[in-house]
Design a protein around this motif. Structure first.
Motif, PDB file in Angstrom:
ATOM      1  N   UNK A 193      33.834 -70.292 -19.143  1.00 40.55           N
ATOM      2  CA  UNK A 193      34.971 -69.482 -19.602  1.00 40.55           C
ATOM      3  C   UNK A 193      35.092 -68.242 -18.717  1.00 40.55           C
ATOM      4  N   UNK A 194      36.279 -68.008 -18.180  1.00 40.11           N
ATOM      5  CA  UNK A 194      36.501 -66.853 -17.316  1.00 40.11           C
ATOM      6  C   UNK A 194      36.563 -65.589 -18.150  1.00 40.11           C
ATOM      7  N   UNK A 195      35.728 -64.579 -17.800  1.00 38.52           N
ATOM      8  CA  UNK A 195      35.740 -63.320 -18.539  1.00 38.52           C
ATOM      9  C   UNK A 195      36.468 -62.223 -17.776  1.00 38.52           C
ATOM     10  N   UNK A 196      36.471 -62.314 -16.439  1.00 37.74           N
ATOM     11  CA  UNK A 196      37.148 -61.303 -15.634  1.00 37.74           C
ATOM     12  C   UNK A 196      38.658 -61.484 -15.733  1.00 37.74           C
ATOM     13  N   UNK A 197      39.406 -60.398 -15.547  1.00 40.47           N
ATOM     14  CA  UNK A 197      40.867 -60.541 -15.576  1.00 40.47           C
ATOM     15  C   UNK A 197      41.357 -61.390 -14.410  1.00 40.47           C
ATOM     16  N   UNK A 198      42.472 -62.055 -14.626  1.00 41.43           N
ATOM     17  CA  UNK A 198      43.117 -62.836 -13.579  1.00 41.43           C
ATOM     18  C   UNK A 198      44.166 -61.940 -12.938  1.00 41.43           C
ATOM     19  N   UNK A 199      43.864 -61.467 -11.732  1.00 43.41           N
ATOM     20  CA  UNK A 199      44.697 -60.447 -11.087  1.00 43.41           C
ATOM     21  C   UNK A 199      45.896 -61.091 -10.395  1.00 43.41           C
ATOM     22  N   UNK A 200      47.074 -60.708 -10.844  1.00 41.94           N
ATOM     23  CA  UNK A 200      48.339 -61.211 -10.309  1.00 41.94           C
ATOM     24  C   UNK A 200      49.044 -60.056  -9.612  1.00 41.94           C
ATOM     25  N   UNK A 201      49.377 -60.241  -8.358  1.00 47.33           N
ATOM     26  CA  UNK A 201      50.009 -59.165  -7.596  1.00 47.33           C
ATOM     27  C   UNK A 201      51.367 -59.552  -7.060  1.00 47.33           C
ATOM     28  N   UNK A 202      52.337 -58.672  -7.266  1.00 45.49           N
ATOM     29  CA  UNK A 202      53.692 -58.852  -6.753  1.00 45.49           C
ATOM     30  C   UNK A 202      53.938 -57.857  -5.627  1.00 45.49           C
ATOM     31  N   UNK A 203      54.506 -58.338  -4.534  1.00 42.71           N
ATOM     32  CA  UNK A 203      54.913 -57.451  -3.452  1.00 42.71           C
ATOM     33  C   UNK A 203      56.268 -56.840  -3.787  1.00 42.71           C
ATOM     34  N   UNK A 204      56.326 -55.538  -3.875  1.00 40.93           N
ATOM     35  CA  UNK A 204      57.615 -54.849  -3.988  1.00 40.93           C
ATOM     36  C   UNK A 204      58.093 -54.515  -2.580  1.00 40.93           C
ATOM     37  N   UNK A 205      59.382 -54.615  -2.358  1.00 37.94           N
ATOM     38  CA  UNK A 205      59.930 -54.184  -1.078  1.00 37.94           C
ATOM     39  C   UNK A 205      61.387 -53.775  -1.270  1.00 37.94           C
ATOM     40  N   UNK A 206      61.873 -52.814  -0.501  1.00 38.38           N
ATOM     41  CA  UNK A 206      63.214 -52.264  -0.706  1.00 38.38           C
ATOM     42  C   UNK A 206      64.308 -53.313  -0.550  1.00 38.38           C
ATOM     43  N   UNK A 207      65.146 -53.447  -1.581  1.00 42.40           N
ATOM     44  CA  UNK A 207      66.261 -54.373  -1.540  1.00 42.40           C
ATOM     45  C   UNK A 207      65.976 -55.727  -2.144  1.00 42.40           C
ATOM     46  N   UNK A 208      64.773 -55.930  -2.676  1.00 43.18           N
ATOM     47  CA  UNK A 208      64.458 -57.230  -3.278  1.00 43.18           C
ATOM     48  C   UNK A 208      65.380 -57.522  -4.458  1.00 43.18           C
ATOM     49  N   UNK A 209      65.539 -58.782  -4.793  1.00 38.72           N
ATOM     50  CA  UNK A 209      66.292 -59.176  -5.979  1.00 38.72           C
ATOM     51  C   UNK A 209      65.386 -59.004  -7.186  1.00 38.72           C
ATOM     52  N   UNK A 210      65.773 -58.120  -8.091  1.00 40.04           N
ATOM     53  CA  UNK A 210      64.837 -57.731  -9.151  1.00 40.04           C
ATOM     54  C   UNK A 210      64.421 -58.901 -10.026  1.00 40.04           C
ATOM     55  N   UNK A 211      65.318 -59.870 -10.276  1.00 40.86           N
ATOM     56  CA  UNK A 211      64.950 -60.987 -11.142  1.00 40.86           C
ATOM     57  C   UNK A 211      63.941 -61.905 -10.466  1.00 40.86           C
ATOM     58  N   UNK A 212      63.905 -61.916  -9.137  1.00 39.28           N
ATOM     59  CA  UNK A 212      62.870 -62.670  -8.430  1.00 39.28           C
ATOM     60  C   UNK A 212      61.483 -62.192  -8.849  1.00 39.28           C
ATOM     61  N   UNK A 213      61.384 -60.907  -9.151  1.00 39.75           N
ATOM     62  CA  UNK A 213      60.105 -60.315  -9.557  1.00 39.75           C
ATOM     63  C   UNK A 213      59.970 -60.244 -11.072  1.00 39.75           C
ATOM     64  N   UNK A 214      60.975 -59.686 -11.741  1.00 37.39           N
ATOM     65  CA  UNK A 214      60.831 -59.428 -13.172  1.00 37.39           C
ATOM     66  C   UNK A 214      60.831 -60.706 -13.999  1.00 37.39           C
ATOM     67  N   UNK A 215      61.501 -61.767 -13.509  1.00 37.75           N
ATOM     68  CA  UNK A 215      61.491 -63.030 -14.240  1.00 37.75           C
ATOM     69  C   UNK A 215      60.090 -63.604 -14.369  1.00 37.75           C
ATOM     70  N   UNK A 216      59.430 -63.913 -13.241  1.00 33.02           N
ATOM     71  CA  UNK A 216      58.074 -64.434 -13.356  1.00 33.02           C
ATOM     72  C   UNK A 216      57.080 -63.431 -13.921  1.00 33.02           C
ATOM     73  N   UNK A 217      57.291 -62.139 -13.661  1.00 32.81           N
ATOM     74  CA  UNK A 217      56.360 -61.145 -14.195  1.00 32.81           C
ATOM     75  C   UNK A 217      56.377 -61.136 -15.714  1.00 32.81           C
ATOM     76  N   UNK A 218      57.552 -61.257 -16.318  1.00 30.21           N
ATOM     77  CA  UNK A 218      57.649 -61.257 -17.777  1.00 30.21           C
ATOM     78  C   UNK A 218      56.899 -62.442 -18.372  1.00 30.21           C
ATOM     79  N   UNK A 219      57.006 -63.597 -17.706  1.00 25.06           N
ATOM     80  CA  UNK A 219      56.312 -64.792 -18.193  1.00 25.06           C
ATOM     81  C   UNK A 219      54.802 -64.671 -17.969  1.00 25.06           C
ATOM     82  N   UNK A 220      54.403 -64.301 -16.770  1.00 23.89           N
ATOM     83  CA  UNK A 220      52.985 -64.267 -16.437  1.00 23.89           C
ATOM     84  C   UNK A 220      52.238 -63.171 -17.184  1.00 23.89           C
TER      85      UNK A 220
END
Length: 240
Positions: A1-28
């Motif tokens: 059983x994994x006890x450590x957190x599962x680290x998920x990282x999103x790259x932010x960059x100027x001009x990105x489409x916000x739903x490209x990030x916020x959509x999967x982030x909300x689910x994950x």
């Protein structure tokens, strides 16, 4: 059983489409053990394509080793594809990650980092053909899996990608439970892909995008040529 957190990282960059990030982030964010990080060069707010600013939680330099790397896309993708600091960070993080993922034209950023050569990948339907410039094969599906690489098609496909990640790591029951909690049961009008859109609508959208795409395609082609020259030079140096 994994006890450590599962680290998920999103790259932010100027001009990105916000739903490209916020959509999967909300689910994950609902995935058991998930710890989300939003990384950019500084901690200053990063503007998205719709005017919504996104606030990084960590700098690229201070970002911990990630278990899952996600690169969102957007229209003004060429500058970040040329950004040596970002590309180096992607190479370092991808080397230790369980999963490397992208949404929309985020796959072009991964490609510019040299991470998609010989791989199958998704992308927005209007830009996917340019993956071939970097040695990748475009697959016109909402979610494309190739080993530890999971890439999504355009924008809303990132939500489907996130559910695929949960199902892959925690099983169908957990994925469906998160789906139900978020009430994700889309029933859109038909026509969300070039294959299902009415011909007149497809022609209209292509015409609206034409000028912007022509300029961007020229930039991306130049980036691919520069990368190829650099690769040839490195190969020649190594064999000398």
């Amino acid at each position: 059983m994994r006890s450590a957190p599962y680290r998920i990282g999103f790259l932010l960059w100027p001009g990105l489409t916000q739903l490209d990030l916020t959509g999967p982030a909300q689910v994950l964010a609902r995935m058991p053990g998930a710890e989300l990080h939003f990384a950019w060069k500084t901690l200053e707010p990063v503007p998205s394509d719709c005017g919504l600013a996104l606030v990084p939680t960590v700098t690229l330099a201070a970002c911990p080793r990630l278990d899952l790397l996600c690169v969102p896309g957007g229209a003004p993708v060429a500058p970040v594809m040329r950004d040596a600091e970002v590309l180096d960070w992607l190479r370092r993080q991808s080397g230790g990650a369980d999963l490397v993922t992208s949404v929309c034209t985020g796959s072009l950023i991964l490609a510019a980092a040299g991470l998609l050569r010989g791989r199958r990948a998704g992308c927005h339907w209007a830009a996917g053909h340019q993956l071939a410039l970097f040695g990748a094969t475009f697959v016109a599906e909402r979610v494309v899996e190739d080993g530890n690489l999971i890439t999504a098609g355009g924008v809303t496909s990132g939500i489907d990608l996130a559910f695929r990640v949960i199902e892959r790591g925690h099983g169908r029951d957990v994925a469906e439970a998160v789906q139900l909690a978020l009430e994700y049961d889309p029933a859109p009008i038909a026509g969300g892909t070039p294959q299902t859109a009415r011909p007149g609508i497809l022609a209209e959208v292509r015409a609206m995008m034409a000028d912007r795409l022509r300029a961007r395609e020229a930039e991306i082609a130049a980036i691919a040529r520069a990368g190829a020259r650099s690769g040839h030079a490195q190969a020649a140096s190594a064999s000398a």
